[in-house]
Design an enzyme around this catalytic site. Structure first.
Site, PDB file in Angstrom:
ATOM      1  N   ASN A  59      37.578  47.097  37.344  1.00  0.00           N
ATOM      2  CA  ASN A  59      39.152  46.872  37.707  1.00  0.00           C
ATOM      3  C   ASN A  59      39.726  46.399  36.771  1.00  0.00           C
ATOM      4  O   ASN A  59      40.234  45.340  37.411  1.00  0.00           O
ATOM      5  CB  ASN A  59      39.862  47.120  38.890  1.00  0.00           C
ATOM      6  N   TRP A  60      40.659  46.680  35.404  1.00  0.00           N
ATOM      7  CA  TRP A  60      40.661  45.540  34.851  1.00  0.00           C
ATOM      8  C   TRP A  60      42.263  45.476  34.471  1.00  0.00           C
ATOM      9  O   TRP A  60      42.669  45.131  34.012  1.00  0.00           O
ATOM     10  CB  TRP A  60      40.309  45.929  33.053  1.00  0.00           C
ATOM     11  N   HIS A  89      44.571  51.224  45.390  1.00  0.00           N
ATOM     12  CA  HIS A  89      44.725  50.012  45.095  1.00  0.00           C
ATOM     13  C   HIS A  89      45.905  49.450  46.435  1.00  0.00           C
ATOM     14  O   HIS A  89      46.718  49.614  46.147  1.00  0.00           O
ATOM     15  CB  HIS A  89      44.946  49.759  43.400  1.00  0.00           C
ATOM     16  N   GLU A 108      38.678  47.281  50.412  1.00  0.00           N
ATOM     17  CA  GLU A 108      38.963  45.435  49.827  1.00  0.00           C
ATOM     18  C   GLU A 108      40.042  45.131  50.642  1.00  0.00           C
ATOM     19  O   GLU A 108      41.726  45.479  51.048  1.00  0.00           O
ATOM     20  CB  GLU A 108      39.668  46.526  48.902  1.00  0.00           C
ATOM     21  N   SER A 147      37.202  39.739  45.380  1.00  0.00           N
ATOM     22  CA  SER A 147      36.437  38.358  45.039  1.00  0.00           C
ATOM     23  C   SER A 147      35.013  38.162  44.960  1.00  0.00           C
ATOM     24  O   SER A 147      33.851  38.056  44.604  1.00  0.00           O
ATOM     25  CB  SER A 147      36.528  37.273  45.519  1.00  0.00           C
ATOM     26  N   GLY A 178      37.009  42.925  40.439  1.00  0.00           N
ATOM     27  CA  GLY A 178      38.709  42.806  39.793  1.00  0.00           C
ATOM     28  C   GLY A 178      38.915  41.972  38.448  1.00  0.00           C
ATOM     29  O   GLY A 178      37.633  42.030  37.314  1.00  0.00           O
TER      30      GLY A 178
END
Ligand code: PEP
Length: 246
Positions: free
Chosen positions: A9-10, A99, A168, A211, A232
């Site tokens: 996920n940029w 998200h 997440e 993370s 990420g």
């Protein structure tokens, strides 16, 4: 051999040219790791980078493309939104929805997220539904209740065949903190049973995000019922991503 999903996920950290050079500078290596038998690699660049990356990818590429979001409507006066059909046209086979940044910064509700999932299903785009609790909710032992509420509309849907559920914890995203192996084992056990109980017809893959890096992956991979990882910041650096995947 078990295949793990690696979802990069940029976010808004890779401007168009960086996204394109990430691919073209490392094309051979990227394709090599994406073709490994235990790997399914999904790159999720910004909307504008989807079409160029789709064009850059070779026909027989092993890399999948995903969007970071989509509209909750198919068409109409929704300035700034991007519809699921257009995502399909630029080669997306995955799309992240719900998200924590969308939930917290843009007030996305579970109902809106469910609309998006329904539309993605119409175009054979697999939704990657992010769920998670805040630190405060975790501290007051409300994690399972929060996740049940976030999952409820989706696990009732008969219109989709498959989904990726990304657990997440909000407090683990971009903080360098991760839950312990024991906490995650309990959580993934619960998620697996919850999905089997409420949506036995659905093909569900469970992934963890928060993370993830080359060292935390060692602890995460042996978790029961885990099918992959949502990555990420570490995914914006090719060598970090490669280390995680390999
Ligand atoms: C994310 O954005 O979903 C994420 C998990 O970020 P990071 O890996 O940077 O914590």
């Amino acid at each position: 051999m078990k295949k793990y999903l690696y979802i990069a996920n940029w976010k808004m950290n890779m401007p168009l040219l960086s996204a394109c050079s990430f691919y073209s500078d490392h094309q051979q290596e990227l394709e090599r790791i994406a073709a490994l038998p235990h790997v399914e690699l999904v790159l999720c660049p910004s909307y504008v980078a989807l079409s160029p990356l789709h064009a850059l990818r070779e026909k027989n590429s092993h890399i999948y493309l995903g969007a970071q979001n989509c509209a909750s409507h198919n068409q109409g006066a929704y300035t700034g939104e991007v519809d699921a059909l257009s995502l399909a046209h630029v080669g997306c086979t995955y799309c992240i929805v719900g998200h924590s940044e969308r939930r917290q910064l843009y007030g996305e509700t579970d109902a809106v997220i469910a609309e998006k999932i329904t539309l993605l299903g119409q175009y054979d785009i697999t939704p990657i539904l992010c769920i998670g609790e805040t630190q405060e909710e975790a501290m007051s032992n409300r994690t399972h209740d929060i996740l049940s509420v976030q999952l409820e509309p989706v696990l009732k849907m008969q219109s989709i065949q498959s989904i990726v559920i990304a657990y997440e914890p909000f407090w683990a995203i971009g903080t360098g903190k991760t839950p312990s192996f024991t906490e995650l084992s309990i959580l993934f056990n619960w998620l697996f049973e919850h999905a089997c109980k409420h949506a036995s017809w659905l093909n569900v893959r469970l992934v963890y995000g928060g993370s993830v890096n080359a060292s935390t992956i060692q602890m995460l991979k042996p978790l029961p019922f885990i099918d992959g990882f949502l990555i990420g910041s570490a995914s914006c650096d090719f060598s970090m991503l490669k280390n995680i995947v390999e």
